[in-house]
Write an enzyme that holds these catalytic residues in place. Structure first.
Site, PDB file in Angstrom:
ATOM      1  N   ASP A 126       0.864  -1.136   0.014  1.00  0.00           N
ATOM      2  CA  ASP A 126       0.152   0.042   0.037  1.00  0.00           C
ATOM      3  C   ASP A 126       0.700   1.116   0.046  1.00  0.00           C
ATOM      4  O   ASP A 126       0.437   2.235  -0.475  1.00  0.00           O
ATOM      5  CB  ASP A 126      -0.862  -0.132   1.126  1.00  0.00           C
ATOM      6  N   LYS A 152      -3.511  -6.022   2.809  1.00  0.00           N
ATOM      7  CA  LYS A 152      -4.713  -6.840   2.303  1.00  0.00           C
ATOM      8  C   LYS A 152      -4.511  -8.179   2.292  1.00  0.00           C
ATOM      9  O   LYS A 152      -5.370  -9.043   2.086  1.00  0.00           O
ATOM     10  CB  LYS A 152      -5.012  -6.255   1.130  1.00  0.00           C
ATOM     11  N   CYS A 194       5.602  -2.331   8.383  1.00  0.00           N
ATOM     12  CA  CYS A 194       5.803  -0.846   8.786  1.00  0.00           C
ATOM     13  C   CYS A 194       5.670  -0.922  10.171  1.00  0.00           C
ATOM     14  O   CYS A 194       4.744  -1.473  10.759  1.00  0.00           O
ATOM     15  CB  CYS A 194       4.952   0.202   8.002  1.00  0.00           C
ATOM     16  N   SER A 236      -4.980   5.275   5.461  1.00  0.00           N
ATOM     17  CA  SER A 236      -3.920   4.173   5.803  1.00  0.00           C
ATOM     18  C   SER A 236      -3.805   3.958   7.339  1.00  0.00           C
ATOM     19  O   SER A 236      -4.094   5.052   8.169  1.00  0.00           O
ATOM     20  CB  SER A 236      -2.657   4.864   5.399  1.00  0.00           C
TER      21      SER A 236
END
Length: 616
Positions: free
Chosen positions: A81, A124, A195, A517
């Protein structure tokens, strides 16, 4: 007694052709009759959260074989993403969830696999595999790639922790020098892994732990740490035990729908609210619940959000703590332990280890456990060495963070706030609800009223923000970015990051039928339902209209009378075939995305496909 699914392809004279093909994959006579277990991997060199997974599938497969099963590995796609962010690539992110779920179903059902180990990690991929697991309802264990170490750099003579979002904000801030921006960019993402903050990937991996479908430590143990290897070895061994329990002992408690029950979903959402997880988790839990045929809705989430406090605050809501700090404080089970003591959990649930929640907490909650091996595992820390290799270091914190009054994880008495980290708002242009990550909202703007600045694409909003057309007090509205209208329900991380870059992070609100996000913070309200493309009232907002946001009272209102709203709706309908579409947006939409849009529901339904359109 249930029959092994794989017997369909391995037994009987009429399956000679199938057996011949199985033999060509390396199977022998002694393998026909063993459970065939799919190792569902998601290795790709495109995604730092998945770049290290190539060898981990083999690790799991070897353990399955050693434990008496037959392992067969395949890969799903995986979209990053962060790399897809801020351009047309983001249109493909959420739709990839459905493709992943379908691809797992296709492979597992086509080859009659008996069980699965799902090796996921990023945004996802975990949700897609979770949807498939609950759809198929065969034994499964999740083991994710693990979080990235936090970036660290020295600015103004002070060492600070960094992540992807810091690089984005610094890169867009005209006051930041090229040298500093470059320094932050090079320091923000130092290792493989998802992340480092409580973004969507880590939120979802924590939630699979709370659902009972992964092992203790899965959500927080760093990707680089040697201790994580044991999770993969255990998964390979345990899945064979689960599989035999179901097929050979008729024990349905081994099935994912019996582990991830409604009570488990409520516990997972309670955890999410307490830890200030990504708003995307709402979409994914709603979607997964539908696959499990569980009645779990926005109404359930709303009820939980009104009684669950925020017990953990992690980046992007604070720069002080990242996932490595959550792990040191006890990880998911550290938070669940505090929620249990607050009487906020349903303890009548089990996990893939066969333990009840009280048994799991007794063994793995660092504030009560007597198990020194568990304490050692939660001291696993970062090495601060750039690497793309899993299990590459064995550094440990000198001590655990068990300070529940001022540490990363708090007790109920010392909660960061009595209100949880997520809230559902309702109003006259969000009749079916919308979501805000309250953990990232400054107290000064929990109530906010301002004039609307309306944009029909993320691109137009970004141009206006960076061009100085959005000013203090504005409410930025980005519409036609929902599941159907985008299509694909883009994340709005760039607009929210650029508001911060322009000094407007605490001076403006942003509302969208798109999503955010997990790295987003600020007064960012997404998932407005119904979306504009489905006839939602958000499509009727005009520049200058006053919008009032009241998070404490869970309200969001367009301050227009019903007659004016009705008149605007009538005018919209008069556009005929063009009704409920953007007027001036130029966007190339592929056939694949149009196919997705044709079946997509709004966010309050999890943005899943509308089964009624398929006769289901």
């Amino acid at each position: 007694m249930p029959k092994y699914r794989s017997a369909t392809t391995t037994h009987g004279r009429n399956m000679a052709g199938a057996r011949a093909l199985w033999r060509a994959t390396g199977m022998t006579d002694s393998d026909f009759g063993k459970p065939i277990i799919a190792v569902v991997n998601s290795f790709t060199q495109f995604v730092p959260g998945h770049v290290h997974l190539r060898d981990l599938g083999k690790l799991v497969a070897e353990q399955i074989e050693a434990s008496g099963g037959v392992a067969k590995e395949f890969n799903t796609i995986a979209v990053d993403d962060g790399i897809a962010m801020g351009h047309g690539g983001m249109l493909y992110s959420l739709p990839s969830r459905e493709l992943i779920a379908d691809s797992v179903e296709y492979m597992v059902n086509a080859h009659c696999a008996d069980a699965m180990v799902c090796i996921s990690n990023c945004d996802k991929i975990t949700p897609g595999m979770l949807m498939a697991s609950l759809r198929l309802n065969i034994p499964v264990i999740f083991v994710s790639g693990g979080p990235m170490e936090a970036g660290k750099t020295k600015l103004s003579d002070k060492i600070i922790k960094l992540d992807l979002v810091d690089a984005m904000i610094q890169g867009a801030d005209p006051k930041v020098s090229d040298d500093q921006s470059n320094q932050v960019e090079r320091s923000a993402c130092p290792t493989c892994g998802s992340c480092s903050g409580m973004f969507t990937a880590n939120s979802m991996n924590c939630l699979t732990e709370a659902l009972g479908l992964s092992q203790p430590g899965n959500g927080s143990l760093l990707a680089t740490h040697a201790d994580r290897k044991q999770l993969f070895l255990n998964a390979g061994k345990r899945i064979v035990e689960l599989t035999k329990r179901y097929y050979e002992q008729n024990d349905e408690s081994a099935l994912p729908r019996n582990i991830a029950s409604k009570a488990a979903f409520e516990n997972a959402m309670t955890l999410d609210i307490a830890m200030g997880g990504s708003t995307n988790t709402v979409l994914h839990l709603l979607a997964a619940a539908q696959e499990a045929e569980i009645d779990f809705t926005m109404s359930d989430i709303d009820k939980l959000s009104r009684k669950v406090p925020q017990l953990c605050k992690v980046a992007p809501s604070t720069q002080k703590y990242h996932m490595e700090d959550v792990h040191r404080a006890g990880g998911v089970l550290g938070i669940l332990g505090e929620l249990d003591r607050a009487g906020l959990l349903n303890c009548n649930v089990k996990n893939v280890l066969g333990l009840t929640l009280p048994q799991t907490l007794e063994q793995y909650d660092i504030t009560v456990t007597q198990d020194e091996a568990v304490k050692k595992m939660f001291r696993a820390g970062p090495a601060g060495i750039r690497t793309t290799q899993a299990f590459s270091q064995d550094c440990r914190w000198d001590s655990l963070d068990d300070d529940r009054s001022a540490g990363c994880i708090r007790s109920l008495e010392y909660a960061y706030s009595k209100d949880g980290g997520l809230a559902v708002l309702y109003g006259n242009f969000a009749e079916n609800g919308c979501i805000v990550k309250t953990a990232g909202v400054d107290d000064s703007i929990l109530k906010f009223t301002g004039p609307a600045k309306v944009y029909e694409s993320q691109d137009d909003a970004v141009e206006a923000i960076l061009g100085g057309k959005v000013v203090e007090g504005d409410v930025v509205v980005i519409r036609y970015e929902g599941p159907k209208g985008g299509p694909g329900m883009q994340e709005m991380l760039y607009p929210t990051s650029f508001l911060k870059s322009m000094g407007l992070g605490k001076a403006c609100a942003l509302i969208t039928d798109g999503r955010f996000s997990g790295g987003t913070s600020g007064l960012s309200i997404g998932h407005v339902s119904p979306e504009a493309a489905s006839g939602g009232t958000i499509a009727l907002i005009e520049d200058g209209d006053t919008i009032a946001i009241d998070i404490p009272n869970r309200s969001i209102q367009l301050q227009l009378n019903e007659a004016e709203i009705a008149a605007r709706r009538e005018a919209q309908e008069a556009r005929g075939d063009k009704a409920w579409t953007p007027k001036n947006r130029q966007r190339q939409v592929s056939f694949a995305l149009r196919a997705y849009a044709s079946l997509a529901t709004s966010a309050d339904k999890g943005a899943v496909r509308d089964k009624s359109k398929l006769g289901g």
